[in-house]
Motif scaffolding. Structure first.
Motif, PDB file in Angstrom:
ATOM      1  N   ASN A   1       1.026  -1.240   0.150  1.00 41.96           N
ATOM      2  CA  ASN A   1       0.011   0.039   0.004  1.00 41.96           C
ATOM      3  C   ASN A   1       0.839   1.176   0.027  1.00 41.96           C
ATOM      4  OD1 ASN A   1      -2.479  -1.414  -0.019  1.00 41.96           O
ATOM      5  ND2 ASN A   1      -2.601  -1.181   2.119  1.00 41.96           N
ATOM      6  N   LYS A   2       1.842   1.349   0.693  1.00 42.76           N
ATOM      7  CA  LYS A   2       2.973   2.389   0.996  1.00 42.76           C
ATOM      8  C   LYS A   2       3.420   2.561  -0.512  1.00 42.76           C
ATOM      9  CE  LYS A   2       6.600   4.659   3.103  1.00 42.76           C
ATOM     10  NZ  LYS A   2       6.990   5.169   1.935  1.00 42.76           N
ATOM     11  N   LEU A   3       3.923   1.633  -1.155  1.00 45.57           N
ATOM     12  CA  LEU A   3       4.527   1.532  -2.412  1.00 45.57           C
ATOM     13  C   LEU A   3       3.395   2.192  -3.497  1.00 45.57           C
ATOM     14  CD1 LEU A   3       7.048   1.204  -4.380  1.00 45.57           C
ATOM     15  CD2 LEU A   3       6.049  -1.079  -4.682  1.00 45.57           C
ATOM     16  N   ILE A   4       2.283   1.555  -3.337  1.00 48.30           N
ATOM     17  CA  ILE A   4       1.373   2.224  -4.235  1.00 48.30           C
ATOM     18  C   ILE A   4       0.958   3.770  -4.115  1.00 48.30           C
ATOM     19  CG2 ILE A   4      -1.005   2.098  -4.849  1.00 48.30           C
ATOM     20  CD1 ILE A   4      -1.046  -0.859  -4.615  1.00 48.30           C
ATOM     21  N   LYS A   5       1.075   4.093  -2.755  1.00 45.14           N
ATOM     22  CA  LYS A   5       1.029   5.687  -2.665  1.00 45.14           C
ATOM     23  C   LYS A   5       2.068   6.435  -3.223  1.00 45.14           C
ATOM     24  CE  LYS A   5      -2.110   5.204   1.303  1.00 45.14           C
ATOM     25  NZ  LYS A   5      -2.250   5.491   2.712  1.00 45.14           N
ATOM     26  N   ASP A   6       3.448   5.893  -2.936  1.00 45.59           N
ATOM     27  CA  ASP A   6       4.439   6.544  -3.542  1.00 45.59           C
ATOM     28  C   ASP A   6       4.556   6.604  -4.995  1.00 45.59           C
ATOM     29  OD1 ASP A   6       5.423   7.035  -1.003  1.00 45.59           O
ATOM     30  OD2 ASP A   6       6.744   5.355  -0.866  1.00 45.59           O
ATOM     31  N   ILE A   7       3.961   5.606  -5.603  1.00 51.12           N
ATOM     32  CA  ILE A   7       4.049   5.515  -7.205  1.00 51.12           C
ATOM     33  C   ILE A   7       2.990   6.614  -7.622  1.00 51.12           C
ATOM     34  CG2 ILE A   7       3.207   4.182  -9.182  1.00 51.12           C
ATOM     35  CD1 ILE A   7       4.502   1.791  -7.689  1.00 51.12           C
TER      36      ILE A   7
END
Length: 155
Positions: free
Chosen positions: A117-123
């Motif tokens: 989820n954090k990676l998706i938000k960063d992307i």
């Protein structure tokens, strides 16, 4: 003639809880650094003892002239905190004790899901120039679900 034992008496500070730490002489003024530290009062909310935790930002107080130069006292005041928030945290731990012990004992975790989820938000924050946001996520996660076609640029 009265003998003065402390520098605080010399410059006229009557509070016994103020201690002078350093004195700096600048070209235009004299700066005296001091701390105000005393025993904590009883809490008005729970009537228990408060604890000391840190000093505030020093407040600069203009004071008398010393040697013909104006002086400033940079006074750090001690702050206190009630034990009440610690009691609230302790009762929360006691209330959720069963769930906390299960989280420690069992091998299950949602860390991978949270990391994704954090990676998706960063992307999402940094995905400039991509038309298909879903493909950009699959590329970042090294997933083979989305097939991308290489586009050759014209020279």
């Amino acid at each position: 003639m009265k003998q003065l034992y402390h520098a605080t008496e010399l410059i006229g500070i009557k509070d016994k809880n103020i201690t002078l730490t350093k004195v700096f002489q600048h070209e235009t003024h004299i700066e005296v650094q001091a701390t105000l530290d005393y025993t904590p009062p009883k809490c008005s909310y729970c009537h228990g003892n408060q604890i000391k935790y840190d000093f505030q930002k020093p407040s600069k107080i203009p004071f008398i002239e010393i040697g013909g130069l104006p002086s400033l006292i940079c006074l750090k005041k001690r702050r206190f905190q009630c034990n009440h928030p610690f009691k609230i945290a302790l009762t929360t731990f006691i209330h959720y004790q069963k769930y906390i012990t299960n989280a420690i004992k069992l091998p299950y975790s949602n860390a991978k899901l949270e990391a994704t989820n954090k990676l998706i938000k960063d992307i999402k924050r940094n995905a400039f120039g991509y038309r298909n946001f879903k493909k950009r996520i699959y590329l970042a996660l090294n997933s083979k679900k989305a097939r991308t076609k290489f586009v050759l640029t014209r020279a």
